[in-house]
Structures are given as structure tokens and as C-alpha cells.
Design an enzyme around this catalytic site. Structure first.
Site, PDB file in Angstrom:
ATOM      1  N   LEU A 226      54.427  43.953  35.186  1.00 56.13           N
ATOM      2  CA  LEU A 226      54.491  42.844  34.236  1.00 56.13           C
ATOM      3  C   LEU A 226      53.824  43.201  32.911  1.00 56.13           C
ATOM      4  O   LEU A 226      52.872  43.974  32.875  1.00 56.13           O
ATOM      5  CB  LEU A 226      53.828  41.607  34.835  1.00 56.13           C
ATOM      6  CG  LEU A 226      54.375  41.108  36.172  1.00 56.13           C
ATOM      7  CD1 LEU A 226      53.652  39.837  36.594  1.00 56.13           C
ATOM      8  CD2 LEU A 226      55.875  40.866  36.086  1.00 56.13           C
ATOM      9  N   HIS A 227      54.340  42.591  31.850  1.00 54.91           N
ATOM     10  CA  HIS A 227      53.789  42.802  30.512  1.00 54.91           C
ATOM     11  C   HIS A 227      52.828  41.663  30.190  1.00 54.91           C
ATOM     12  O   HIS A 227      53.141  40.503  30.454  1.00 54.91           O
ATOM     13  CB  HIS A 227      54.925  42.826  29.480  1.00 54.91           C
ATOM     14  CG  HIS A 227      54.542  43.418  28.165  1.00 54.91           C
ATOM     15  ND1 HIS A 227      53.666  42.788  27.301  1.00 54.91           N
ATOM     16  CD2 HIS A 227      54.912  44.573  27.557  1.00 54.91           C
ATOM     17  CE1 HIS A 227      53.512  43.539  26.221  1.00 54.91           C
ATOM     18  NE2 HIS A 227      54.253  44.626  26.340  1.00 54.91           N
ATOM     19  N   PRO A 228      51.645  41.961  29.645  1.00 56.37           N
ATOM     20  CA  PRO A 228      50.678  40.889  29.399  1.00 56.37           C
ATOM     21  C   PRO A 228      51.086  39.924  28.284  1.00 56.37           C
ATOM     22  O   PRO A 228      50.567  38.818  28.208  1.00 56.37           O
ATOM     23  CB  PRO A 228      49.405  41.649  29.001  1.00 56.37           C
ATOM     24  CG  PRO A 228      49.895  42.942  28.457  1.00 56.37           C
ATOM     25  CD  PRO A 228      51.110  43.282  29.275  1.00 56.37           C
ATOM     26  N   ARG A 283      55.199  32.429  34.321  1.00 55.99           N
ATOM     27  CA  ARG A 283      56.166  33.469  34.655  1.00 55.99           C
ATOM     28  C   ARG A 283      56.545  33.490  36.137  1.00 55.99           C
ATOM     29  O   ARG A 283      57.689  33.820  36.484  1.00 55.99           O
ATOM     30  CB  ARG A 283      55.644  34.837  34.219  1.00 55.99           C
ATOM     31  CG  ARG A 283      54.447  35.374  34.939  1.00 55.99           C
ATOM     32  CD  ARG A 283      53.868  36.607  34.225  1.00 55.99           C
ATOM     33  NE  ARG A 283      54.902  37.529  33.789  1.00 55.99           N
ATOM     34  CZ  ARG A 283      54.737  38.419  32.789  1.00 55.99           C
ATOM     35  NH1 ARG A 283      53.574  38.499  32.149  1.00 55.99           N
ATOM     36  NH2 ARG A 283      55.723  39.232  32.448  1.00 55.99           N
TER      37      ARG A 283
END
Length: 353
Positions: A226-228, A283
Site C-alpha cells: 500500500l501507498h501511504p 481504503r
């Protein structure tokens, strides 16, 4: 400057330095790799269980050694040291990663080398800087530069990346520094010393993760792929035909088009998902909603539709599928070393037209 007329002495070992030597060899330079007569480059012994224990060449060694000439020299023997200095005298570039104190021990200090060849560009690689005597392997640098603390999942604990990434990053830094030094030499006629430490190369590559902390005090945690800052970005989804895919939804426009295709445009106006920051917060819920839609669609249908709409999506491919792809075949270089047919991926991935 004609690169094919350059002479490069690769007196380095392991991965970072030798990969720089291979870079110049691919471009047509004459590259001479110098190794100890008995020990050689340690990566010659880093064999897979399936490789012959008698072979002097390993797959690992092959990855960063290509189109080089090989010399066996022991710097503690005067004849060998003199031969090495003779090579240095005619060289344009020298690559070394001597352990702390070895340059003095062998009387091959930077001053000695520059006196012999004032035009020499000396590329030196160290672990934690030229004044540190710490032994530095890629794993240790991944640990101490923050990469391992961010890599993995909450359950996995810190995870090393499956390639020696810090060595690769340091090699790129060294290539860039040497190329700048070559340009400077065209004007001044003088050589330069280019120092690169694995540690600084690693830290300089923290990019957005570093600025997330420096600007907002945000310390990256292990969140898998996952991207922050972006969602959905890195979440994994399973299609109807059991293909594992991932999206890089980098804009509201991407999100709108994805929802339009999946027939869930109501998400675009939902306060939980209307813009990127709230999508990051919510998310997990968003992933569940999208998965319910994606699992009803065949991967080929989905990939075709995403390509048509220019939505970033990719299939999670194992390494064999990547290397068997016809588009990759022209990136595979073959060479016989010590009677062993070796293969590796090109290190030069740019095209100047």
C-alpha cells in the site's frame, strides 16, 4: 568523447562496483577486472544449490560481469602490484571498494594512483563512508537506512527486498558521478575522485517517505504494497479467472473511470471516497467494495478496458513469466566465462537516438 576508447579497471568486488564496470563494458569500453589469484570475487562462490560446486562462475557473479577481461593480481607481490599500477597508468577510470586500511596496506592510496595518472577518475565505493571501517553488506544497509522497517506487512515483521537494492542504487550514483567527472575532464584535463557510500545512496533514495517525516512527522509503517499517500494503490484484487492484479489510481480522474467501468459511480460522490485523502483513510472498506465487482470480471476483459481508458493496472507476475516475455528477450546478454555459458539482464536500459 568516444566511450569505446575508454579503459576501465574494475578492481572492485561483489555487486555495486562490478555493475558499474559492466555498464561501461556494455557501452563498448575496454574493462579489465582485477581479482586476487586465490580468492577472486567472493560472488563467484555465491552459488545456488543447483550450481556445480566446482564451477568458478556463479549466476550471481554473472549478473554484473560481462564483456570484461580478467587479470589475477596479488597486490602484496611487487611484480603484481607493478603490473596493476601499469594498468592504472593507462586507464581512464578505476573502480575500487577497498576495505578500510587496505589502500594504505597495499600502498595504493588515492595520492599514489593520482601521481601515476593525473587524468584518472577514481570511483570509490564504501559502506558507511571512506572513514568508516564497518563491514557493509546490502542487508545491513537495508536494515539501517529504514528500508526494512517499512517493507513487509504488519504481521510479517521487517522484510529485506529480494534484490541487493542498496548496491544497485549506489552503482547508479557512482555511474552518474563518473560521467560528470568525465565531462569535467574534457575541459580541465584533470581526473577526479568520486566517492559513493552505500549508506548515503540508500538515504538519498527515501524520497517521499523521507519528506513525509520531515514535513509532517509521519513515520512509515509496514503496510505491504500500500501507498501511504494514495488509494487505491497497491491493494491486491482477484479476478474471476483467479489472476492477482493491482491498481495505481493516482488521480480523481482515474478513480472516476474505474468506478464507471465497474458500475459503481456512486462511490465518486460518497464522502468516504470522494477525494484521495479520504480514500486513504477508508481504503479497507473501498477495497472490499471494489473486490466484489472485480471478482466477477475476467482478467483479459478488465485489462483491455483499463488500457483503453489509460487506467494504471498490472498483473502480479512471477519472475519466469517476466523473463519469458518476448519483449524482454532482447535484454538478455549471453557470454561464456571460464567455459560456462552465462546469461544476465542488460544494465543499460536507455536508448540514445
Amino acid at each position: 568523447m568516444d566511450i569505446k576508447k575508454l579503459v576501465v579497471i574494475d578492481a572492485s568486488t561483489v555487486l555495486a562496483g562490478p555493475s558499474v564496470g559492466m555498464f561501461f563494458a556494455e557501452l563498448g569500453a575496454k574493462v579489465i577486472k582485477v581479482e586476487h589469484p586465490l580468492h577472486g570475487d567472493v560472488t563467484r562462490t555465491w552459488r545456488l544449490p543447483t550450481e556445480s560446486k566446482e564451477s568458478t562462475v556463479s549466476a550471481y557473479f554473472s549478473s554484473v560481469n560481462y564483456k570484461k577481461e580478467y587479470r589475477k593480481l596479488d597486490y602484496t607481490k611487487e611484480a603484481d602490484r607493478s603490473e596493476f599500477l601499469g594498468l592504472v597508468e593507462q586507464a581512464d577510470i578505476l573502480l575500487t571498494n577497498f576495505k578500510s586500511g587496505d589502500a594504505d596496506k597495499f600502498n595504493l592510496t588515492n595520492e599514489v594512483l593520482k601521481n601515476i595518472n593525473p587524468r584518472l577518475i577514481h570511483g570509490r565505493i564504501s559502506g558507511f563512508g571512506p572513514d568508516s571501517d564497518r563491514v557493509a553488506y546490502d542487508l545491513i544497509l537495508q536494515a539501517e537506512s529504514g528500508f526494512m522497517s517499512m517493507n513487509g506487512t504488519p504481521d510479517s515483521g521487517p522484510v529485506k527486498m529480494p534484490v541487493a537494492l542498496i548496491d544497485v542504487l549506489a552503482a547508479h550514483q557512482l555511474k552518474e558521478g563518473i560521467l560528470v567527472a568525465l565531462l569535467q575532464r574534457l575541459e580541465s584535463g584533470e581526473g577526479k575522485t568520486v566517492d559513493v557510500s552505500l549508506y548515503e545512496a540508500a538515504v538519498s533514495s527515501l524520497v517521499n517517505q523521507a519528506t513525509n517525516y520531515l514535513n509532517q512527522g509521519f513515520v512509515a509503517k509496514r503496510v505491504g504494497s500500500l501507498h501511504p499517500n494514495i488509494a487505491p494503490y497497491g491493494e491486491l484484487f482477484i479476478t474471476q479467472d483467479d489472476k492477482l492484479i493491482t491498481f495505481a489510481i493516482g488521480s480523481n480522474n482515474h478513480f472516476f473511470k474505474l468506478c464507471q467501468f465497474l458500475d459503481c459511480l456512486n462511490l465518486v460522490d460518497d464522502e468516504l471516497f470522494a477525494y484521495n485523502q479520504v480514500r486513504v483513510v477508508n481504503r479497507l472498506k473501498l477495497q472490499r467494495i471494489l473486490q466484489e465487482k472485480i471478482e466477477l470480471i475476467d482478467s483479459e476483459v478488465l485489462l483491455h478496458a483499463m488500457a483503453k481508458e489509460h487506467i494504471p493496472v498490472g498483473v502480479i507476475k512471477p519472475l519466469n513469466e517476466v523473463l519469458d516475455d518476448p519483449a524482454v528477450q532482447n535484454m538478455i546478454l549471453e557470454e561464456t566465462i571460464d567455459g560456462v555459458l552465462t546469461k544476465r539482464i542488460k544494465s543499460v536500459a536507455f536508448h540514445i537516438r
